[in-house]
Design a protein around this motif. Sequence first.
Motif, PDB file in Angstrom:
ATOM      1  N   ALA A  63       0.855  -1.185   0.000  1.00  0.00           N
ATOM      2  CA  ALA A  63       0.000   0.000   0.000  1.00  0.00           C
ATOM      3  C   ALA A  63       0.891   1.236   0.000  1.00  0.00           C
ATOM      4  CB  ALA A  63      -0.901  -0.001   1.232  1.00  0.00           C
ATOM      5  N   HIS A  64       0.470   2.252  -0.759  1.00  0.00           N
ATOM      6  CA  HIS A  64       1.261   3.482  -0.898  1.00  0.00           C
ATOM      7  C   HIS A  64       0.393   4.672  -0.477  1.00  0.00           C
ATOM      8  CE1 HIS A  64       4.754   5.500  -2.251  1.00  0.00           C
ATOM      9  NE2 HIS A  64       4.338   5.898  -3.431  1.00  0.00           N
ATOM     10  N   PRO A  65       0.119   4.789   0.837  1.00  0.00           N
ATOM     11  CA  PRO A  65      -0.769   5.851   1.311  1.00  0.00           C
ATOM     12  C   PRO A  65      -0.097   7.222   1.321  1.00  0.00           C
ATOM     13  CG  PRO A  65       0.096   4.629   3.169  1.00  0.00           C
ATOM     14  CD  PRO A  65       0.589   3.931   1.935  1.00  0.00           C
ATOM     15  N   GLY A  66      -0.856   8.231   0.951  1.00  0.00           N
ATOM     16  CA  GLY A  66      -0.302   9.581   0.909  1.00  0.00           C
ATOM     17  C   GLY A  66      -1.281  10.600   1.442  1.00  0.00           C
ATOM     18  N   PHE A  67      -0.957  11.865   1.280  1.00  0.00           N
ATOM     19  CA  PHE A  67      -1.858  12.933   1.680  1.00  0.00           C
ATOM     20  C   PHE A  67      -3.043  13.023   0.717  1.00  0.00           C
ATOM     21  CE2 PHE A  67       1.931  15.092   3.763  1.00  0.00           C
ATOM     22  CZ  PHE A  67       1.472  14.860   5.051  1.00  0.00           C
ATOM     23  N   LEU A  68      -4.163  13.512   1.229  1.00  0.00           N
ATOM     24  CA  LEU A  68      -5.358  13.713   0.413  1.00  0.00           C
ATOM     25  C   LEU A  68      -5.141  14.964  -0.438  1.00  0.00           C
ATOM     26  CD1 LEU A  68      -8.193  12.847  -0.340  1.00  0.00           C
ATOM     27  CD2 LEU A  68      -9.052  14.017   1.689  1.00  0.00           C
ATOM     28  N   ASP A  69      -4.419  14.782  -1.543  1.00  0.00           N
ATOM     29  CA  ASP A  69      -3.966  15.931  -2.335  1.00  0.00           C
ATOM     30  C   ASP A  69      -3.768  15.505  -3.794  1.00  0.00           C
ATOM     31  OD1 ASP A  69      -2.924  18.385  -3.156  1.00  0.00           O
ATOM     32  OD2 ASP A  69      -0.906  17.946  -2.411  1.00  0.00           O
ATOM     33  N   LEU A  70      -4.862  15.276  -4.485  1.00  0.00           N
ATOM     34  CA  LEU A  70      -4.788  14.891  -5.900  1.00  0.00           C
ATOM     35  C   LEU A  70      -4.117  15.965  -6.744  1.00  0.00           C
ATOM     36  CD1 LEU A  70      -8.225  13.212  -6.743  1.00  0.00           C
ATOM     37  CD2 LEU A  70      -5.980  12.136  -6.832  1.00  0.00           C
ATOM     38  N   MET A  71      -4.459  17.227  -6.480  1.00  0.00           N
ATOM     39  CA  MET A  71      -3.919  18.329  -7.277  1.00  0.00           C
ATOM     40  C   MET A  71      -2.393  18.406  -7.178  1.00  0.00           C
ATOM     41  SD  MET A  71      -6.291  20.084  -8.932  1.00  0.00           S
ATOM     42  CE  MET A  71      -5.766  21.784  -9.076  1.00  0.00           C
ATOM     43  N   GLY A  72      -1.876  18.163  -5.996  1.00  0.00           N
ATOM     44  CA  GLY A  72      -0.431  18.251  -5.785  1.00  0.00           C
ATOM     45  C   GLY A  72       0.269  16.913  -5.848  1.00  0.00           C
ATOM     46  N   PHE A  73      -0.475  15.862  -6.217  1.00  0.00           N
ATOM     47  CA  PHE A  73       0.070  14.510  -6.340  1.00  0.00           C
ATOM     48  C   PHE A  73       0.742  14.057  -5.032  1.00  0.00           C
ATOM     49  CE2 PHE A  73       2.901  11.183  -8.207  1.00  0.00           C
ATOM     50  CZ  PHE A  73       1.908  10.425  -8.818  1.00  0.00           C
ATOM     51  N   GLY A  74       0.239  14.567  -3.913  1.00  0.00           N
ATOM     52  CA  GLY A  74       0.750  14.144  -2.614  1.00  0.00           C
ATOM     53  C   GLY A  74       2.155  14.611  -2.304  1.00  0.00           C
ATOM     54  N   ARG A  75       2.675  15.539  -3.112  1.00  0.00           N
ATOM     55  CA  ARG A  75       4.056  15.991  -2.908  1.00  0.00           C
ATOM     56  C   ARG A  75       4.148  17.303  -2.141  1.00  0.00           C
ATOM     57  NH1 ARG A  75       6.328  14.304  -8.893  1.00  0.00           N
ATOM     58  NH2 ARG A  75       6.688  12.090  -8.403  1.00  0.00           N
ATOM     59  N   ARG A  76       2.996  17.853  -1.736  1.00  0.00           N
ATOM     60  CA  ARG A  76       2.996  19.092  -0.965  1.00  0.00           C
ATOM     61  C   ARG A  76       2.823  18.761   0.517  1.00  0.00           C
ATOM     62  NH1 ARG A  76      -1.330  22.584  -4.488  1.00  0.00           N
ATOM     63  NH2 ARG A  76      -2.660  20.815  -3.918  1.00  0.00           N
ATOM     64  N   GLU A  77       3.651  19.370   1.350  1.00  0.00           N
ATOM     65  CA  GLU A  77       3.530  19.119   2.782  1.00  0.00           C
ATOM     66  C   GLU A  77       2.196  19.647   3.297  1.00  0.00           C
ATOM     67  OE1 GLU A  77       6.791  20.394   5.156  1.00  0.00           O
ATOM     68  OE2 GLU A  77       8.225  19.039   4.174  1.00  0.00           O
ATOM     69  N   MET A  78       1.603  18.911   4.244  1.00  0.00           N
ATOM     70  CA  MET A  78       0.341  19.322   4.841  1.00  0.00           C
ATOM     71  C   MET A  78       0.469  19.285   6.364  1.00  0.00           C
ATOM     72  SD  MET A  78      -2.464  17.329   2.445  1.00  0.00           S
ATOM     73  CE  MET A  78      -3.872  18.126   3.224  1.00  0.00           C
ATOM     74  N   LYS A  79      -0.189  20.223   7.027  1.00  0.00           N
ATOM     75  CA  LYS A  79      -0.220  20.212   8.482  1.00  0.00           C
ATOM     76  C   LYS A  79      -1.418  19.389   8.937  1.00  0.00           C
ATOM     77  CE  LYS A  79       2.190  24.356  10.034  1.00  0.00           C
ATOM     78  NZ  LYS A  79       2.071  25.583  10.850  1.00  0.00           N
ATOM     79  N   ILE A  80      -1.133  18.243   9.491  1.00  0.00           N
ATOM     80  CA  ILE A  80      -2.218  17.398   9.998  1.00  0.00           C
ATOM     81  C   ILE A  80      -1.829  16.924  11.392  1.00  0.00           C
ATOM     82  CG2 ILE A  80      -2.981  16.627   7.710  1.00  0.00           C
ATOM     83  CD1 ILE A  80      -1.510  13.965   8.225  1.00  0.00           C
ATOM     84  N   SER A  81      -2.834  16.558  12.171  1.00  0.00           N
ATOM     85  CA  SER A  81      -2.569  16.065  13.524  1.00  0.00           C
ATOM     86  C   SER A  81      -2.116  14.605  13.468  1.00  0.00           C
ATOM     87  CB  SER A  81      -3.839  16.175  14.374  1.00  0.00           C
ATOM     88  OG  SER A  81      -4.806  15.226  13.925  1.00  0.00           O
ATOM     89  N   ILE A  82      -1.589  14.133  14.583  1.00  0.00           N
ATOM     90  CA  ILE A  82      -1.162  12.733  14.684  1.00  0.00           C
ATOM     91  C   ILE A  82      -2.360  11.803  14.489  1.00  0.00           C
ATOM     92  CG2 ILE A  82      -0.211  10.999  16.241  1.00  0.00           C
ATOM     93  CD1 ILE A  82       1.816  13.033  15.029  1.00  0.00           C
ATOM     94  N   ASP A  83      -3.499  12.174  15.061  1.00  0.00           N
ATOM     95  CA  ASP A  83      -4.717  11.361  14.912  1.00  0.00           C
ATOM     96  C   ASP A  83      -5.161  11.299  13.453  1.00  0.00           C
ATOM     97  OD1 ASP A  83      -4.818  10.770  17.589  1.00  0.00           O
ATOM     98  OD2 ASP A  83      -6.298  12.326  18.091  1.00  0.00           O
TER      99      ASP A  83
END
Length: 257
Positions: A63-83
């Motif tokens: 499995a290759h899970p990434g950020f919910l970021d289709l526009m940026g192809f998951g290559r943009r850093e995102m601020k998310i909580s640990i949860d």
Amino acid sequence: MAFKVDLNCDLGESFGNYKIGGDDKIIPLISSANVACGFHAGDPVVMKKTIETAKKNNIGIGAHPGFLDLMGFGRREMKISIDEAKAYVLYQLGALGAFCKSEDVKLQHVKPHGALYNMAAKDYKLSRAICKAVAEFDNSLIILGLSGSETLKAAKDLGLKYASEVFADRAYEEDGSLVARSKEGAMIHDENEAIERVVKMIKEQKVTSITGKEIPIKADSICVHGDGEKALLFVKKIREKLESENILIQKLSEIVQ
């Protein structure tokens, strides 16, 4: 001394009408596939087809899970909580796991994608959240992460199996991290140079950083990208070189016990 290595590739990255990579041609040449789970790339139809093709060619499925970021192809850093990080990974494992179950194949490993991968490599808390999601989903899965990274430390601390990944076409900083794609020299464009670097990483456990300093590195698995213009040719050449050097190509589950 016998050398063995896994050859992995990020796959299943097409989405709807957009086709990325030559998965059908790449899959028979590798030993493990990192399949996009729908957040940064991939869709249900693509995920199903990729699992079917991987099963047909008897390669390890990850499995290759990434950020919910289709526009940026998951290559943009995102601020998310640990949860959130834990939930995002668990959600994507569930999605890909459903297709594996329908095809009666076992999920082999988990490799975070893009910005999530790079952030986790330096952030122990983020890595631990990812690894906790994996442990709760299936604690027999292998964590595939950057050699020497916090990701592998977290996997070890949680009692998970883990494997060190190196990149054939990426430059390294002195601390072992990947040179940011935005920096000049981040990508190794000379195929022969990239292949020679890989052989050195496997046999000598060293790589020359972008500053010219040799640094230690462990290569259980080599990542080759399947979406470049010359991707297919490069994968063929790297496979031929490894075989000529008597380096055995095996999937992760055969290397990590």
